[in-house]
Write an enzyme that holds these catalytic residues in place. Sequence first.
Site, PDB file in Angstrom:
ATOM      1  N   ARG A   1       0.851  -1.188   0.000  1.00  0.00           N
ATOM      2  CA  ARG A   1       0.000   0.000   0.000  1.00  0.00           C
ATOM      3  C   ARG A   1       0.887   1.238   0.000  1.00  0.00           C
ATOM      4  O   ARG A   1       1.879   1.311   0.724  1.00  0.00           O
ATOM      5  CB  ARG A   1      -0.939   0.030   1.224  1.00  0.00           C
ATOM      6  CG  ARG A   1      -2.085  -0.971   1.159  1.00  0.00           C
ATOM      7  CD  ARG A   1      -3.068  -0.634   0.060  1.00  0.00           C
ATOM      8  NE  ARG A   1      -4.213  -1.537   0.001  1.00  0.00           N
ATOM      9  CZ  ARG A   1      -4.272  -2.655  -0.728  1.00  0.00           C
ATOM     10  NH1 ARG A   1      -3.202  -3.014  -1.432  1.00  0.00           N
ATOM     11  NH2 ARG A   1      -5.351  -3.398  -0.741  1.00  0.00           N
TER      12      ARG A   1
ATOM     13  N   GLU B   1      -2.479   7.334  -5.246  1.00  0.00           N
ATOM     14  CA  GLU B   1      -2.674   6.637  -6.518  1.00  0.00           C
ATOM     15  C   GLU B   1      -4.108   6.673  -7.030  1.00  0.00           C
ATOM     16  O   GLU B   1      -4.342   6.530  -8.240  1.00  0.00           O
ATOM     17  CB  GLU B   1      -2.232   5.186  -6.402  1.00  0.00           C
ATOM     18  CG  GLU B   1      -3.091   4.325  -5.503  1.00  0.00           C
ATOM     19  CD  GLU B   1      -2.586   2.888  -5.429  1.00  0.00           C
ATOM     20  OE1 GLU B   1      -3.368   1.978  -5.727  1.00  0.00           O
ATOM     21  OE2 GLU B   1      -1.412   2.684  -5.077  1.00  0.00           O
TER      22      GLU B   1
END
Length: 338
Positions: free
Chosen positions: A233, A262
Amino acid sequence: MEIVAFGVQADERPYLEKAFAGRHQVRSLDVFLNRDTAPIARGYEIVSSSVNADLGADVLQALAAGGTKLIAQRSTGFNNIDLQAAADLGMSIGRVSCYSPYAVAEFAWALALAVNRRIVPAATRTRNFDFRLDGLMGRDLRGRTAGVLGTGRIGEAFTRIAHGFGMNLLGWDLVENPRCVELGMRYVPRERLLAEADLITLHLPLVDGTRRIVDAAALAAMKDDAILVNSSRGGLIDTGALVDTLKAGRLTGVGLDVYEEEARFFYVDKSLDVIDDDTLARLMTFGNVLVTSHQAYFTEDAVGQIVAATVANVEDHLAHRTNENMLVTRGQLPAAAR
């Protein structure tokens, strides 16, 4: 019943539609689920979301108002979901608790090898018929030290590959994995792992205790020539601090399949846009950094397992059953998640 699925990749769509064939109709959309797209789900009892969906309280309220009762997320991580808000709204939330750990571990190794051996700049050169080796020297990994932060299923798979390379193994986790110990892994304090490892890989969930676990202090503790890989992550790394570290000429290479922000960029074509994220733009300028678009999980095997788990979550919901994938069941939040 018709189900609406958000954030469906082109290569994923046939798997999803085949799995539900003869059971339910699936409306596959390539747009991501967020406050702007939530109205599309009005009238759908079951919604399937992707890893980059925004399922904060306001989005959940909009979905609940439109009649949504189950959100079946096609990923393991759920840091993007407000579970308490879902419980308060009487909704059910499902995820995919596990899928092929080898998909992610193998991709993490692909990143590590690519930055170590300068594969991307080498391929770019030879495509332009430049066959020089200047600046492309890498290092043998045999005999060097791999540091694995997070030794669950994926971390264990990475460790097995590292063992095959003949590397020394250091691990850090809340609970030791006996299978990693059998491979020769020594569990050490995080500070020692950061200081001694030549290759550091992250396989941790993103929770309050791990957010930005690789911060400026952690980066300063690493060897100047260390390799850092993150296929878990983006929020595990303070990317601003990472940019400062790279600007100082430290770290041999960095492989990132994830990024803190992202959700605004990954899985869409931004090639004609002005990128307003200065951190991401700067990150892309370093020749020893390789960034990919959260694709570590993206194998036929893993996607098939993700889709199968999603189907099971839907069927169990309709049959008023629960399973290990359910984070919230009809407004009931498990005690461990509170």
